[in-house]
Design an enzyme around this catalytic site. Structure first.
Site, short mmCIF file in Angstrom:
data_model
loop_
_atom_site.label_atom_id
_atom_site.label_comp_id
_atom_site.label_asym_id
_atom_site.label_seq_id
_atom_site.Cartn_x
_atom_site.Cartn_y
_atom_site.Cartn_z
N PRO A 24 0.83 -1.21 0.00
CA PRO A 24 0.00 0.00 0.00
C PRO A 24 0.87 1.26 0.00
CG PRO A 24 -0.03 -1.07 2.16
CD PRO A 24 0.68 -2.00 1.23
N CYS A 26 0.09 5.45 -0.12
CA CYS A 26 -0.84 6.59 -0.21
C CYS A 26 -0.48 7.48 -1.38
CB CYS A 26 -0.74 7.44 1.05
SG CYS A 26 -1.61 6.73 2.42
N ALA A 60 -3.53 2.87 2.13
CA ALA A 60 -4.28 3.06 3.37
C ALA A 60 -5.58 3.79 3.08
CB ALA A 60 -3.43 3.86 4.36
N TYR A 185 0.07 4.33 13.34
CA TYR A 185 -1.35 4.65 13.22
C TYR A 185 -2.12 3.94 14.33
CZ TYR A 185 0.31 6.80 8.97
OH TYR A 185 1.00 7.60 8.10
N LEU A 303 13.04 -1.42 0.85
CA LEU A 303 14.22 -1.37 -0.01
C LEU A 303 14.56 -2.72 -0.63
CD1 LEU A 303 16.52 1.27 1.71
CD2 LEU A 303 15.23 1.47 -0.41
N GLY A 325 7.87 -1.49 -3.19
CA GLY A 325 7.16 -0.22 -3.14
C GLY A 325 7.71 0.80 -4.12
N ARG A 326 8.71 1.57 -3.65
CA ARG A 326 9.19 2.68 -4.47
C ARG A 326 9.75 2.21 -5.82
NH1 ARG A 326 12.20 5.08 0.61
NH2 ARG A 326 12.10 2.83 1.03
C1 FNR Z 1 4.20 4.29 1.70
N1 FNR Z 1 4.07 3.30 2.68
C2 FNR Z 1 2.82 3.00 3.17
N2 FNR Z 1 2.65 1.97 4.05
C3 FNR Z 1 1.44 1.58 4.43
O1 FNR Z 1 1.31 0.63 5.20
N3 FNR Z 1 0.32 2.21 3.96
C4 FNR Z 1 0.40 3.27 3.10
O2 FNR Z 1 -0.62 3.78 2.62
C5 FNR Z 1 1.69 3.73 2.74
N4 FNR Z 1 1.86 4.83 1.96
C6 FNR Z 1 3.08 5.07 1.35
C7 FNR Z 1 3.20 6.03 0.34
C8 FNR Z 1 4.39 6.19 -0.34
C9 FNR Z 1 4.47 7.20 -1.46
C10 FNR Z 1 5.51 5.40 0.00
C11 FNR Z 1 6.82 5.52 -0.75
C12 FNR Z 1 5.42 4.49 1.04
C13 FNR Z 1 5.19 2.41 2.97
C14 FNR Z 1 5.32 1.35 1.87
O3 FNR Z 1 4.21 0.47 1.85
C15 FNR Z 1 6.60 0.49 2.07
O4 FNR Z 1 6.48 -0.21 3.28
C16 FNR Z 1 7.84 1.37 2.10
O5 FNR Z 1 7.86 2.30 1.03
C17 FNR Z 1 9.12 0.51 2.05
O6 FNR Z 1 9.19 -0.24 0.87
P1 FNR Z 1 10.05 0.25 -0.41
O7 FNR Z 1 9.42 1.50 -0.94
O8 FNR Z 1 11.45 0.51 0.10
O9 FNR Z 1 9.97 -0.89 -1.36
#
Ligand code: FNR
Length: 358
Positions: A24, A26, A60, A185, A303, A325-326
């Site tokens: 997820p 946002c 979320a 949260y 990561l 994610g990213r």
């Molecule tokens: C997130 N992350 C996040 N986590 C979650 O539980 N609910 C959410 O809505 C969000 N929103 C969110 C928005 C954006 C733009 C980012 C980059 C990250 C955290 C995400 O799910 C993840 O756990 C982290 O980004 C780490 O993984 P990566 O990006 O390193 O692969």
């Protein structure tokens, strides 16, 4: 060469075509300020499904208006919102991805400015459209407005809100739901002794602090039935003395297993300011610890950005799936790229693009 990333995974009545999933994230892209998805969401989630992800977990999504991090968040407290998710879910299905949604309550971290599109950050004042935040205790997150402690009657309302959102998620066609109990949260605030100093049955011992989460899991199961997987995202450690530890998280995961949860999405931190040792795969050892300690499947996140890194995480038994994610934001075709890297022949490249693969 092994191709564990491309082995299907079955949880209850759902088979994921592979183990490369989108966590997820946002988007703060609701246009009408009423929690309803916008064209952005259709394209954003659709692209990642088209790009081969085994599952796409929608960001979320607030179970009530007050549960949103910002006024630009998605919501699932109304039938209008539910109906607007239907075409998005339908499209994910046409692309072969499982569709999940993270149901969330932001607790003391609610009512903030969205992450982009404004010069401000921190709490959105009530006279600018913000709202009074709620939490287990009247303890503020560093730099944010002070929340009000929930009464027991209000805790029951939170459970009911998760329950109705879970029902709407299934009505919209989602294949599984994830309950957000991480990142500081509301449900993490209850779990962590750093944000919960209640003296009733929702505070004190770890078992009491986990009560709200377990109540929500039970209510969710009642709505979604026996065939639908339920995930929980946990912050496996608060990364600070006196906070939640991996050992606590293993205990919580054990109870979640008894309550029928199917997979723990293992993240960390977010409840208090802490020094986090961020680096490639920095949370996979936590996923491994929860998996080994509780016997529940886990998904690793944080990561993970290279196909071989993902394959290694599965090959070493740290997790049952990876969440990218990213890197998925940078490349919505990550899973297709991973298939190339691992020399694995998949049959779900978009037919519309067949000329690119000749
Ligand atoms: C997130 N992350 C996040 N986590 C979650 O539980 N609910 C959410 O809505 C969000 N929103 C969110 C928005 C954006 C733009 C980012 C980059 C990250 C955290 C995400 O799910 C993840 O756990 C982290 O980004 C780490 O993984 P990566 O990006 O390193 O692969």
């Amino acid at each position: 060469m092994s191709h564990l990333l491309f082995e299907p995974l079955t949880l209850r009545g759902l088979t994921f075509r592979n183990r490369i999933w989108v966590p997820p994230m946002c988007q703060y892209s609701v246009e009408t300020l009423d929690g309803v998805p916008a064209p952005w969401h259709t394209v954003h989630y659709g692209a990642m499904a088209r790009g081969g992800a085994g599952a796409v977990i929608v960001e979320a999504t607030g179970v009530t208006p007050e549960a949103r991090i910002s006024a630009k968040d998605l919501g699932l407290w109304s039938d209008t919102q539910r109906d607007a998710f239907v075409p998005i879910v339908d499209f994910l299905h046409t692309q072969g991805a499982a569709a999940g949604i993270q149901l969330a309550h932001a607790g003391r971290k609610a009512s903030t400015y969205p992450e982009w599109g404004t010069d401000h950050d921190g709490s959105l004042p009530v006279d600018e459209g913000g709202w009074q935040t709620v939490a287990p205790s009247a303890l503020a997150f560093d730099g944010l407005a002070e929340p009000r402690a929930l009464s027991e009657a209000e805790i029951a309302e939170v459970v009911a809100a998760f329950r109705s959102s879970a029902r709407r998620a299934i009505e919209a066609g989602f294949d599984f739901v994830e309950i957000h109990a991480a990142h500081g949260y509301l449900l993490h605030e209850f779990l962590s002794p750093l944000s919960n100093n209640r003296t009733d049955s929702y505070g004190g011992t770890l078992e009491n602090r986990a009560r709200l989460l377990l109540d929500i899991v039970d209510a969710t199961r009642t709505e979604v039935g026996e065939d639908v997987p339920v995930f929980v995202r946990l912050s496996a450690t608060d990364w600070t003395d006196g906070g939640l530890t991996l050992d606590d998280t293993v205990h919580v995961a054990g109870w979640l297993k008894e309550h029928g949860v199917d997979l723990i999405d293992v993240s960390s931190g977010g409840n208090v300011m802490a020094k986090i040792p961020v680096g490639p795969g920095y949370q996979t050892n936590l996923a491994a610890g929860v998996r080994q300690g509780s016997g529940l499947p886990t998904a690793a996140v944080g990561l993970i950005s290279e196909p071989f890194q993902g394959e290694h995480i599965l090959a070493t038994g740290q997790a049952d799936a990876i969440l990218v994610g990213r890197e998925y934001l940078r490349d919505p075709n990550f899973a297709l790229r991973a298939a190339d890297a691992l020399r694995f022949d998949i049959d779900y490249r978009p037919a519309q693009y067949h000329r690119a693969y000749k």
